[in-house]
Design an enzyme around this catalytic site. Structure first.
Site, PDB file in Angstrom:
ATOM      1  N   ASN A  25      21.230 -21.193  74.394  1.00 50.99           N
ATOM      2  CA  ASN A  25      21.842 -20.989  73.158  1.00 50.99           C
ATOM      3  C   ASN A  25      22.726 -21.989  72.782  1.00 50.99           C
ATOM      4  O   ASN A  25      22.722 -22.664  71.548  1.00 50.99           O
ATOM      5  CB  ASN A  25      22.562 -19.388  72.903  1.00 50.99           C
ATOM      6  CG  ASN A  25      21.384 -18.477  72.731  1.00 50.99           C
ATOM      7  OD1 ASN A  25      20.127 -18.779  72.616  1.00 50.99           O
ATOM      8  ND2 ASN A  25      21.608 -17.269  72.304  1.00 50.99           N
ATOM      9  N   ASP A  26      23.699 -22.290  73.656  1.00 52.05           N
ATOM     10  CA  ASP A  26      24.636 -23.375  73.293  1.00 52.05           C
ATOM     11  C   ASP A  26      24.122 -24.795  73.190  1.00 52.05           C
ATOM     12  O   ASP A  26      24.442 -25.396  72.150  1.00 52.05           O
ATOM     13  CB  ASP A  26      25.860 -23.544  74.584  1.00 52.05           C
ATOM     14  CG  ASP A  26      26.491 -22.289  74.305  1.00 52.05           C
ATOM     15  OD1 ASP A  26      26.804 -21.756  73.485  1.00 52.05           O
ATOM     16  OD2 ASP A  26      26.677 -21.652  75.491  1.00 52.05           O
ATOM     17  N   PHE A  78      16.707 -18.838  78.131  1.00 54.63           N
ATOM     18  CA  PHE A  78      14.969 -19.505  78.013  1.00 54.63           C
ATOM     19  C   PHE A  78      14.843 -19.686  76.854  1.00 54.63           C
ATOM     20  O   PHE A  78      15.357 -19.338  75.759  1.00 54.63           O
ATOM     21  CB  PHE A  78      13.971 -18.798  79.362  1.00 54.63           C
ATOM     22  CG  PHE A  78      13.629 -17.603  78.505  1.00 54.63           C
ATOM     23  CD1 PHE A  78      13.839 -16.797  77.297  1.00 54.63           C
ATOM     24  CD2 PHE A  78      13.065 -16.641  79.605  1.00 54.63           C
ATOM     25  CE1 PHE A  78      13.264 -15.673  77.152  1.00 54.63           C
ATOM     26  CE2 PHE A  78      12.096 -15.503  79.290  1.00 54.63           C
ATOM     27  CZ  PHE A  78      12.477 -14.797  78.206  1.00 54.63           C
ATOM     28  N   GLU A  79      13.560 -20.632  76.867  1.00 57.44           N
ATOM     29  CA  GLU A  79      13.184 -21.295  75.442  1.00 57.44           C
ATOM     30  C   GLU A  79      14.379 -22.124  74.712  1.00 57.44           C
ATOM     31  O   GLU A  79      14.505 -21.737  73.555  1.00 57.44           O
ATOM     32  CB  GLU A  79      12.606 -20.221  74.644  1.00 57.44           C
ATOM     33  CG  GLU A  79      11.432 -19.598  75.442  1.00 57.44           C
ATOM     34  CD  GLU A  79      10.244 -19.136  74.668  1.00 57.44           C
ATOM     35  OE1 GLU A  79      10.059 -19.499  73.449  1.00 57.44           O
ATOM     36  OE2 GLU A  79       9.558 -18.137  74.753  1.00 57.44           O
ATOM     37  N   GLY A  80      15.319 -22.558  75.517  1.00 55.88           N
ATOM     38  CA  GLY A  80      16.510 -23.260  75.078  1.00 55.88           C
ATOM     39  C   GLY A  80      17.624 -22.475  75.075  1.00 55.88           C
ATOM     40  O   GLY A  80      17.760 -21.399  74.393  1.00 55.88           O
ATOM     41  N   PHE A  89       2.803 -21.685  80.486  1.00 57.93           N
ATOM     42  CA  PHE A  89       3.501 -22.873  79.760  1.00 57.93           C
ATOM     43  C   PHE A  89       4.636 -23.403  80.819  1.00 57.93           C
ATOM     44  O   PHE A  89       5.569 -22.612  81.324  1.00 57.93           O
ATOM     45  CB  PHE A  89       4.049 -22.662  78.468  1.00 57.93           C
ATOM     46  CG  PHE A  89       4.837 -23.773  77.879  1.00 57.93           C
ATOM     47  CD1 PHE A  89       4.278 -24.795  77.170  1.00 57.93           C
ATOM     48  CD2 PHE A  89       6.205 -23.812  78.136  1.00 57.93           C
ATOM     49  CE1 PHE A  89       4.768 -25.971  76.469  1.00 57.93           C
ATOM     50  CE2 PHE A  89       6.958 -24.950  77.467  1.00 57.93           C
ATOM     51  CZ  PHE A  89       6.461 -25.762  76.879  1.00 57.93           C
ATOM     52  N   GLY A 139      16.087 -28.828  82.971  1.00 58.78           N
ATOM     53  CA  GLY A 139      16.090 -27.628  82.346  1.00 58.78           C
ATOM     54  C   GLY A 139      16.223 -27.956  80.834  1.00 58.78           C
ATOM     55  O   GLY A 139      15.496 -28.338  80.029  1.00 58.78           O
TER      56      GLY A 139
HETATM   57  C1  FAD Z   1      12.878 -15.610  83.652  1.00 57.78           C
HETATM   58  C2  FAD Z   1      12.613 -16.849  83.223  1.00 57.78           C
HETATM   59  C3  FAD Z   1      11.686 -17.327  82.517  1.00 57.78           C
HETATM   60  C4  FAD Z   1      11.252 -18.755  82.322  1.00 57.78           C
HETATM   61  N1  FAD Z   1      10.050 -19.344  81.558  1.00 57.78           N
HETATM   62  C5  FAD Z   1       9.826 -20.393  81.558  1.00 57.78           C
HETATM   63  C6  FAD Z   1       8.617 -21.066  81.086  1.00 57.78           C
HETATM   64  O1  FAD Z   1       7.717 -20.042  80.799  1.00 57.78           O
HETATM   65  N2  FAD Z   1       8.202 -22.301  80.858  1.00 57.78           N
HETATM   66  C7  FAD Z   1       9.227 -23.225  81.266  1.00 57.78           C
HETATM   67  O2  FAD Z   1       8.907 -24.285  81.140  1.00 57.78           O
HETATM   68  N3  FAD Z   1      10.403 -22.651  81.584  1.00 57.78           N
HETATM   69  C8  FAD Z   1      10.839 -21.351  81.767  1.00 57.78           C
HETATM   70  N4  FAD Z   1      12.299 -20.805  82.087  1.00 57.78           N
HETATM   71  C9  FAD Z   1      13.169 -21.852  82.165  1.00 57.78           C
HETATM   72  C10 FAD Z   1      14.238 -21.896  81.064  1.00 57.78           C
HETATM   73  O3  FAD Z   1      13.573 -22.452  79.783  1.00 57.78           O
HETATM   74  C11 FAD Z   1      15.296 -22.818  81.454  1.00 57.78           C
HETATM   75  O4  FAD Z   1      15.928 -22.036  82.415  1.00 57.78           O
HETATM   76  C12 FAD Z   1      16.356 -22.953  80.352  1.00 57.78           C
HETATM   77  O5  FAD Z   1      15.763 -23.962  79.486  1.00 57.78           O
HETATM   78  C13 FAD Z   1      17.832 -23.729  80.957  1.00 57.78           C
HETATM   79  O6  FAD Z   1      17.417 -24.741  81.863  1.00 57.78           O
HETATM   80  P1  FAD Z   1      18.090 -24.378  83.302  1.00 57.78           P
HETATM   81  O7  FAD Z   1      18.006 -23.240  83.920  1.00 57.78           O
HETATM   82  O8  FAD Z   1      18.036 -25.762  84.073  1.00 57.78           O
HETATM   83  O9  FAD Z   1      19.938 -24.695  82.982  1.00 57.78           O
HETATM   84  P2  FAD Z   1      20.641 -25.898  82.773  1.00 57.78           P
HETATM   85  O10 FAD Z   1      19.847 -26.978  81.897  1.00 57.78           O
HETATM   86  O11 FAD Z   1      20.998 -26.363  84.181  1.00 57.78           O
HETATM   87  O12 FAD Z   1      21.882 -25.087  82.027  1.00 57.78           O
HETATM   88  C14 FAD Z   1      22.739 -24.410  82.580  1.00 57.78           C
HETATM   89  C15 FAD Z   1      23.647 -23.950  81.354  1.00 57.78           C
HETATM   90  O13 FAD Z   1      24.557 -24.880  81.114  1.00 57.78           O
HETATM   91  C16 FAD Z   1      24.564 -24.995  79.609  1.00 57.78           C
HETATM   92  N5  FAD Z   1      24.257 -26.333  79.100  1.00 57.78           N
HETATM   93  C17 FAD Z   1      23.528 -27.071  79.442  1.00 57.78           C
HETATM   94  N6  FAD Z   1      23.428 -28.231  78.648  1.00 57.78           N
HETATM   95  C18 FAD Z   1      24.135 -28.099  77.785  1.00 57.78           C
HETATM   96  C19 FAD Z   1      24.741 -28.806  76.735  1.00 57.78           C
HETATM   97  N7  FAD Z   1      24.285 -29.778  76.338  1.00 57.78           N
HETATM   98  N8  FAD Z   1      25.706 -28.524  75.931  1.00 57.78           N
HETATM   99  C20 FAD Z   1      26.333 -27.214  76.186  1.00 57.78           C
HETATM  100  N9  FAD Z   1      25.906 -26.313  77.102  1.00 57.78           N
HETATM  101  C21 FAD Z   1      24.792 -26.780  78.133  1.00 57.78           C
HETATM  102  C22 FAD Z   1      24.036 -23.735  79.103  1.00 57.78           C
HETATM  103  O14 FAD Z   1      25.025 -22.565  79.013  1.00 57.78           O
HETATM  104  C23 FAD Z   1      22.913 -23.477  80.229  1.00 57.78           C
HETATM  105  O15 FAD Z   1      22.722 -22.199  80.073  1.00 57.78           O
HETATM  106  C24 FAD Z   1      12.199 -19.620  82.507  1.00 57.78           C
HETATM  107  C25 FAD Z   1      13.528 -19.160  83.058  1.00 57.78           C
HETATM  108  C26 FAD Z   1      13.714 -17.876  83.617  1.00 57.78           C
HETATM  109  C27 FAD Z   1      14.846 -17.463  84.306  1.00 57.78           C
END
Ligand code: FAD
Length: 488
Positions: free
Chosen positions: A364-365, A360-362, A123, A131
């Protein structure tokens, strides 16, 4: 509130077999060192029918529900999180959209392969610039004279290197008559323009495949659209809620494994003339671990019991279970002492593997903010006529505190609350603690024994003290702007 169906005999019998198989066949440290999944394990899971567990019987699956998937994933995760993630992603995010919104033709074409394990599912929604903010997708899905064109880049795709069937999301302006909106597509390995990137090196889950996915000027048939064009965001909400719940069950599995190892170690290791588990402070920490796991399992079971109402409960289950597993693994390292830091004990791997579940999958914050929004819109005060058990009374107090904070914030901020993320984040944190306290108390009432009652009461008291800590950190008092002016 529907009763959890997790005690369903079929699911438990399958899970027992899966756990025996995993203990016999899966070597977590070897997989971690190899940085890749052992194809023999995939084949054996396929032979056991695990890839078809929640897929429709008409196409070769077992037709079981979310509770069964959660039970199996919890047991698998007790042994190894990479293996649990490979299967869990397939049963959760990977196939959920197809099962729910696929056409009969799409089901016939894809599900038999997925159910037999001949094809694995992935997915892909995350992108380099999208992200946590999934409204920022740049992948485009557009009408083309020969079908549908798809263009974009996806990152961090779990099962990317193993899968042959991908559910992907993208912006689809104009598709299906909608001016804006997102759509989902079913793509296959071998489609012209679909290119799977190299495996990422990771902190944990090293034997779980994670790759990029380049969608380079693809043109596919219109029969690859999943569900109604333009409704991708609604479908994503359900798919993510289902997937988050499966993942939360895996977190409970890791926490159980870390706790079990810690009970064993603290019973065997003698210091100050007695085993560690006879030391008063250690006993308190072991009891905290047990209470956390009891509440997390209760929340997951309660969530899986009502598949049609997953959105809010799955937020709480995911946040709570992922933090529970992190906290329990951390305590496990502490109580193992120096041995907890040595890879051979397997405890560091549990901590490394589970760390990503808070992201991942959202993240927590972000999910806490969502839960806070739901609290503002629909949080109810504790029911006046609930159970008289000590745990239920304590859980009602926790809910009352969460409710009081939400009402205060609404009175104080009015409409401005909708954009006040620090306050929503704190309201969400309180609501999740209350959700877990209520779920644990209900579970204890149902089980009706003194141990369950003690665990649920202990968790309700832990939740109350955590709410008090949140109260002490009101965003308005924290001087964030001033603090951020400092450069260390
Ligand atoms: C091993 C692994 C497997 C994954 N598998 C999948 C998959 O199968 N399919 C898929 O689609 N994605 C996948 N992901 C992606 C994952 O879902 C995203 O990394 C995650 O949703 C966070 O997005 P980002 O990394 O861009 O972090 P960002 O959006 O850049 O956020 C970074 C950090 O900032 C903080 N933050 C961001 N926005 C806010 C807010 N509004 N308020 C407060 N704090 C905030 C949080 O602490 C967050 O962790 C995977 C990631 C990893 C590392």
């Amino acid at each position: 509130m529907p009763e959890p169906t997790v005690t369903d005999d079929v699911a438990v019998a399958i899970a027992d077999g899966v756990e025996r198989w995993a203990n016999d066949r899966v070597q977590p440290l070897a997989l971690d060192h190899a940085h890749k999944m052992d194809p023999a394990l995939i084949e054996e899971m396929a032979e056991m029918g695990l890839f078809g567990l929640v897929l429709p019987e008409a196409y070769g699956g077992s037709g079981l529900g979310l509770a069964a998937a959660a039970t199996v994933i919890e047991r698998l995760a007790r042994r190894d999180r990479s293996v649990a993630t490979t299967l869990g992603l397939h049963l959760g995010l990977g196939t959920r959209g197809l099962v729910r919104w696929g056409t009969p033709e799409q089901h016939e074409r894809l599900i038999p392969r997925l159910a037999s394990g001949k094809a694995l599912a992935a997915f892909a929604t995350t992108e380099p610039d999208a992200g946590s903010d999934l409204t920022a997708l740049r992948t485009t899905i557009e009408a083309h004279p020969e079908g549908i064109s798809v263009r974009g880049t996806k990152i961090y795709v779990t099962n990317g290197g193993l899968a042959t069937i991908f559910t992907i999301s993208g912006r689809s302006p104009g598709l299906g008559g909608a001016r804006k909106g997102q759509s989902l597509m079913l793509l296959e390995k071998g489609d012209k323009g679909l290119e799977v990137g190299a495996e990422e090196g990771k902190l944990g889950l090293r034997a779980s495949s994670t790759t990029t996915l380049n969608l380079d000027d693809m043109v596919v048939g219109a029969d690859r659209i999943l569900g109604a064009p333009g409704t991708g965001a609604d479908m994503l909400r359900h798919i993510l809620a289902w997937g988050r719940t499966v993942m939360a069950a895996g977190c409970v599995g890791t926490a159980v494994a870390a706790y079990t190892a810690t009970r064993r170690h603290t019973a065997e290791r003698v210091q100050f003339g007695k085993s560690l588990d006879k030391l008063a402070v250690v006993r308190e920490q072991l009891a905290d671990m047990a209470a956390l796991i009891y509440a997390a399992r209760a929340l997951v079971d309660q969530t899986t019991a009502d598949e049609e109402n997953l959105e809010v409960p799955s937020l709480s289950a995911k946040v709570f279970a992922s933090e529970c597993s992190g906290e329990v693994c951390d305590l496990a390292i502490q109580l193992h002492g120096g041995a907890g830091y040595i890879e051979e004990t397997g405890i560091p791997l549990m901590l490394r593997d589970t760390r990503i579940t808070r992201i991942f999958e959202g993240a927590n914050d972000v999910l806490r903010i969502h839960r806070g929004l739901f609290a503002v819109v629909a949080e109810a005060p504790p029911a006046a006529d609930g159970s008289a058990s000590a745990a239920s009374v304590a859980a009602r107090k926790v809910r009352a505190e969460a409710f009081r904070a939400t009402q205060n914030a609404k009175d104080r901020l009015g409409i401005r609350l909708a954009g006040d993320h620090p306050t929503l984040h704190q309201l969400g944190a309180r609501a999740i603690l209350a959700d877990a306290a209520e779920a644990a108390a209900r579970r204890a009432d149902r089980e009706g024994n003194e141990t369950s009652a003690a665990l649920a009461l202990r968790w309700a008291e832990m939740a109350a003290s955590r709410i008090a800590a949140i109260d002490a950190r009101e965003p308005a008092k924290l001087q964030s702007e001033r603090c951020m002016e400092w450069s260390p």
